[in-house]
Design a protein around this motif. Sequence first.
Motif, PDB file in Angstrom:
ATOM      1  N   LEU A  40      60.837  73.605  39.934  1.00 53.84           N
ATOM      2  CA  LEU A  40      59.763  73.241  40.599  1.00 53.84           C
ATOM      3  C   LEU A  40      60.364  72.411  41.871  1.00 53.84           C
ATOM      4  N   ALA A  41      59.995  72.672  43.160  1.00 53.88           N
ATOM      5  CA  ALA A  41      60.434  71.653  44.262  1.00 53.88           C
ATOM      6  C   ALA A  41      59.197  71.224  45.013  1.00 53.88           C
ATOM      7  N   GLU A  42      58.863  70.019  44.912  1.00 53.28           N
ATOM      8  CA  GLU A  42      57.762  69.538  45.802  1.00 53.28           C
ATOM      9  C   GLU A  42      58.303  69.148  47.135  1.00 53.28           C
ATOM     10  N   VAL A  43      57.764  69.667  48.237  1.00 55.64           N
ATOM     11  CA  VAL A  43      58.313  69.521  49.334  1.00 55.64           C
ATOM     12  C   VAL A  43      57.631  68.157  49.952  1.00 55.64           C
ATOM     13  N   GLY A  44      56.357  67.850  49.628  1.00 52.65           N
ATOM     14  CA  GLY A  44      55.721  66.685  50.335  1.00 52.65           C
ATOM     15  C   GLY A  44      56.575  65.445  50.402  1.00 52.65           C
ATOM     16  N   ASP A  45      56.799  65.020  49.129  1.00 49.99           N
ATOM     17  CA  ASP A  45      57.586  63.931  49.033  1.00 49.99           C
ATOM     18  C   ASP A  45      58.848  63.638  49.694  1.00 49.99           C
ATOM     19  N   SER A  46      59.342  64.675  50.376  1.00 49.95           N
ATOM     20  CA  SER A  46      60.500  64.359  51.449  1.00 49.95           C
ATOM     21  C   SER A  46      60.169  64.191  52.893  1.00 49.95           C
ATOM     22  N   VAL A  47      58.771  64.292  53.097  1.00 54.63           N
ATOM     23  CA  VAL A  47      58.493  64.217  54.524  1.00 54.63           C
ATOM     24  C   VAL A  47      57.977  63.008  55.031  1.00 54.63           C
ATOM     25  N   PHE A  48      58.364  61.799  54.088  1.00 52.51           N
ATOM     26  CA  PHE A  48      57.402  60.552  54.613  1.00 52.51           C
ATOM     27  C   PHE A  48      56.228  60.693  54.876  1.00 52.51           C
ATOM     28  N   PRO A  49      55.553  60.946  54.179  1.00 48.97           N
ATOM     29  CA  PRO A  49      53.996  61.283  54.224  1.00 48.97           C
ATOM     30  C   PRO A  49      53.048  60.038  54.642  1.00 48.97           C
ATOM     31  N   ILE A  50      52.120  60.214  55.555  1.00 49.21           N
ATOM     32  CA  ILE A  50      51.365  59.043  56.112  1.00 49.21           C
ATOM     33  C   ILE A  50      50.300  58.968  54.966  1.00 49.21           C
ATOM     34  N   GLU A  51      49.458  57.627  54.968  1.00 48.31           N
ATOM     35  CA  GLU A  51      48.592  57.666  54.049  1.00 48.31           C
ATOM     36  C   GLU A  51      47.153  58.207  54.941  1.00 48.31           C
ATOM     37  N   PHE A  52      46.206  58.584  54.290  1.00 55.36           N
ATOM     38  CA  PHE A  52      44.867  58.729  54.676  1.00 55.36           C
ATOM     39  C   PHE A  52      44.331  57.658  54.991  1.00 55.36           C
ATOM     40  N   LYS A  53      43.397  57.519  55.988  1.00 58.81           N
ATOM     41  CA  LYS A  53      42.801  56.301  56.711  1.00 58.81           C
ATOM     42  C   LYS A  53      41.901  55.683  55.573  1.00 58.81           C
ATOM     43  N   GLU A  54      41.998  54.239  55.520  1.00 61.78           N
ATOM     44  CA  GLU A  54      41.188  53.562  54.727  1.00 61.78           C
ATOM     45  C   GLU A  54      39.646  53.962  54.568  1.00 61.78           C
ATOM     46  N   GLY A  55      39.479  54.018  53.313  1.00 61.90           N
ATOM     47  CA  GLY A  55      37.945  54.660  52.768  1.00 61.90           C
ATOM     48  C   GLY A  55      38.005  55.928  52.392  1.00 61.90           C
ATOM     49  N   HIS A  56      39.192  56.696  52.628  1.00 60.52           N
ATOM     50  CA  HIS A  56      39.186  57.976  52.236  1.00 60.52           C
ATOM     51  C   HIS A  56      38.808  58.389  50.656  1.00 60.52           C
ATOM     52  N   ASP A  57      39.423  57.444  49.920  1.00 62.26           N
ATOM     53  CA  ASP A  57      39.369  57.619  48.411  1.00 62.26           C
ATOM     54  C   ASP A  57      38.019  57.653  48.022  1.00 62.26           C
ATOM     55  N   ASP A  58      36.864  56.757  48.677  1.00 62.19           N
ATOM     56  CA  ASP A  58      35.590  56.754  48.002  1.00 62.19           C
ATOM     57  C   ASP A  58      35.132  57.825  47.896  1.00 62.19           C
ATOM     58  N   HIS A  59      35.130  58.894  48.449  1.00 60.89           N
ATOM     59  CA  HIS A  59      34.402  60.245  48.008  1.00 60.89           C
ATOM     60  C   HIS A  59      35.225  60.792  46.820  1.00 60.89           C
ATOM     61  N   ASP A  60      36.481  60.610  46.726  1.00 62.52           N
ATOM     62  CA  ASP A  60      37.170  61.268  45.619  1.00 62.52           C
ATOM     63  C   ASP A  60      36.797  60.755  44.292  1.00 62.52           C
TER      64      ASP A  60
END
Length: 248
Positions: A40-60
């Motif tokens: 299993l090869a997770e691609v996203g870890d290698s792309v220097f991802p940005i964080e969602f804007k502040e407050g994104h996780d409230d709905h999660d």
Amino acid sequence: APQDAGAIADADLVFYTGLKYEPAALVKLLENSACSTEVLAEVGDSVFPIEFKEGHDDHDEEGHDDHAGHDHGAYDPHFWFDPNRVAYAAEYIESKLVEFDPSNASEYEAAGKAYVTELKGLVSQVSELISTVPSQNRKLITTHESLGYLEAKFGLEVLSTIIPSIDSANEISPSQLVGVIDVIEDNNIKVIFIEAEAPSVYAETIVAETGIKAVEGLWVETLKEGQSYPEFLFDAVELIVENLRNTD
């Protein structure tokens, strides 16, 4: 489907986006079906991802899935709106293929190098397109938080809002709806883009209340049949640019 589990079990390598883009059930299927977690090869870890804007996780925390079963974490997985990050993904994929099949390393490396060169050229082409939009018009709103990389890389201002899609059981309260309308009016937003994968049941109400222009047909995470990644990116950016260019 059972045949998918079979294909995963037979695979020597399985690439997936990661960054909580795939539904948890699919990740579980990958882990349970693959002959070993090493394939299993997770691609996203290698792309220097940005964080969602502040407050994104409230709905999660309230168990709100964005759409298509997504339950995003802190990092934005839609990295394909930045060709430079797609280049990082291509380099990661190339390295995994070379590791798995070293006898063909030179072919993977040559193909990887050519593709990365093409992607670097895409950056200036997209910048040029966006520069045709007057700076005061470079603001937009979407129904789902999917264009963060376009904002971070190319200077559009994306006032995203999470509006439940038609196939979602979630609803937003009247006060949240008023909040969306306030964002539109306070920022003088003229266009709302409705993601093709997640049409919103609330879009009509928002349009009626604000007089904003609703633009449909923005594909944010689906390649049409036979469509290449550069074509996908251009189609999306051209739709955005055309509709922002003349919003005075």
